[in-house]
Design a protein around this motif. Structure first.
Motif: not given
Length: 522
Positions: A298, A347, A411, A430, A433, A436, A447, A449, A455
């Motif tokens: 993520t 990424h 996404w 995300s 996940w 995220a 970013n 979370y 997951k």
């Protein structure tokens, strides 16, 4: 008549005097009649000497015995609640240490402390976050961490929820040479564990019991600090103001086991992980493994924000690139374009292979000793070909190449506001996940979370089926039990044995007769 009237008058006077003695006091709520009765009873029971001299002391003791503390007038001090204790600890976050004024200007320039206020402002527009009050406390808690550790980089990674408590996670990077060395004790324990089977093998040579032919697979070595899944160091705390705890480094075995289980966090780092397949470690190790998996899947950035160094592009042709640098010429991508196309996101964290590492290692390569070179050469001739190296997607891969899971796009992107699009930001979420999020606005992105650390399971989670047990011994006719013969089969076998015996005797008799004839002819 006169005596009767006198007796009546005396009786009336006695009753009036008794009533007077039974009148309770307004101070002690006692009366003289009961007090004298108890006092005389005490005197008759104890019969002390010189009663007339101590009658006052005995009267005082009788009164004290009646004044027992049946209900105290003092109230118990109420115990402090968990919220009050936490508030006392968080109060220290708002106090300034002495001597910080002189270094305040230098700290504002060189401190690795992130701007959590700005992060909270953008996350509030994206519709996620922890709230302004909690973000302020987290800001002060990160300042406390930065002041206590020699860090060159610090970032609020996010918050993982638990059944009994939550974890605030900070992603940090130590200065060069300041990181504490770990794993010395673990290596010693691993060597001892590796040595244990050798002792068992020596004893098994003496013992006649059968030995198992099972050979455990080789252990995948973990990646060094500042590389792969252990590139950063993570600190956690349950609440702002509580002490930060450093998480241990993660091993490939822990990452592989974490992929096969689903466990909620409890909020206690020392809690055991009871699961199948068994997880090698406690909740602290499981938390570190999940952080590595979430980060690898993520952690994204706008296309062009990072770039590979020019020197690395020529040198690292054989292996995958593991480092990059910030692009000073990056001018940002328009928000509507980032909200519509996933190809504008990449990424920037290395992919974790099925082996549990970011860089594949060949387990078939074994160190050779000088005394065992010849034996190793013979074994290598019989060994199969070396396995093909496992290769994952390289760094800075666009999100448009991510695979779907159970027909679910990995996404979801949107704009924070369609009414005022001039000042909106791009928000990325995300689906693999849940929890995220990433935002981007011009040259700024971040970013975070906030979730349960699990997951997306798709249609339904199915636990891993236990493997088939290993056979105790090879099956064959030597150890297979045969069926008992019937009566007819035994009689037929006996008849054939008698015929063979008779035929053998006849052949022996003929041989003896021929020998005798030959002797007579001579």
């Amino acid at each position: 008549m006169a005596e009767g009237a006198l007796n009546d008058q005396r009786e009336h006077t006695a009753i009036c005097f008794k009533a007077f003695m039974l009148k309770n006091s307004t101070k002690s709520n006692l009366n003289l009649y009961d007090h004298l009765s108890r006092l005389l009873t005490k005197v008759m029971d104890e019969r002390p000497e010189n009663v007339v001299d101590i009658i006052e002391d005995m009267s005082r003791e009788v009164k004290q015995e009646l004044l027992q503390d049946k209900q105290s007038t003092l109230r118990d001090m109420p115990l402090a609640t968990a919220a009050q204790l936490l508030a006392e600890q968080q109060r220290l976050l708002f106090s300034r240490r002495g001597g910080d004024d002189g270094e305040q200007e230098e700290e504002l320039v060189e401190t690795p402390l992130p701007n959590v206020s700005e992060l909270g402002f953008f996350l509030e527009q994206a519709g996620v976050g922890l709230g302004r009050e909690e973000m302020l406390r987290v800001f002060l808690a990160l300042k406390q961490l930065v002041d206590s550790q020699p860090l060159v980089r610090c970032r609020l990674w996010g918050k993982i929820l638990g059944t009994e408590g939550n974890y605030l996670v900070a992603e940090c990077e130590y200065r060069e040479g300041e990181e504490e060395e770990e794993g010395n004790e673990e290596t010693v324990e691993d060597e001892e564990r590796d040595g244990e089977p050798r002792d068992d093998d020596e004893e098994a040579d003496i013992d006649t019991l059968p030995r198992s032919t099972f050979k455990p697979p080789p252990v995948v070595p973990k990646e060094d600090n500042r590389t792969g899944v252990n590139k950063f160091t993570y600190f956690v705390c349950r609440e702002p103001g509580l002490p930060w705890v450093k998480l241990p480094t993660v091993t490939p075995t822990q990452i592989t086991a974490a992929r096969h289980i689903r466990k909620f966090f409890t909020g206690r780092l020392d809690a055991p992980i009871i699961s199948y397949p068994p997880f090698p470690g406690n909740e602290a190790n499981y938390l570190r493994a999940q952080i590595a998996r979430i980060s690898a899947g993520t952690q994204v950035s706008p296309l062009g924000f990072y770039q590979f160094a020019e020197e690395e592009g020529e040198e690292e042709e054989e292996g995958a690139r593991d480092s990059f640098e910030e692009n000073s010429d990056f001018e940002g991508i328009p928000v509507p374009e980032m909200a519509e196309s996933l190809s504008t996101w990449v990424h920037h964290v290395q992919h974790i292979l099925q082996q549990g590492r970011c860089v594949w290692v060949n387990l078939a390569d074994k160190p050779e000793d000088d005394f065992e070179e010849e034996a190793d050469e013979e074994e290598k001739e019989e060994e199969p070909d070396e396995p093909d190296p496992e290769v994952g997607p390289p760094l800075l891969t666009p999100l448009s190449e991510d695979a779907e899971t159970t027909n679910t796009p990995p996404w979801s992107s949107k704009m924070s506001s369609t009414l005022i699009s001039q000042f909106a930001i791009a928000v990325l979420r995300s689906n693999l996940w849940p929890g995220a999020y990433t935002y981007a606005s011009g040259k700024k992105f971040e970013n975070i979370y906030i979730g349960w650390g699990l997951k997306f399971a798709g249609e339904g989670y199915i636990p891993t089926v236990p493997t088939m047990p290993q056979r105790e011994y090879p099956s064959g006719p030597e150890i297979t039990e045969s069926l008992d013969p019937s009566l007819e089969e035994e009689q037929a076998l006996k008849a054939t044995l008698e015929e063979q015996r008779a035929a053998q005797e006849e052949t022996e008799g003929l041989g003896e007769d021929e020998e005798e004839e030959e002797e007579e002819d001579d």
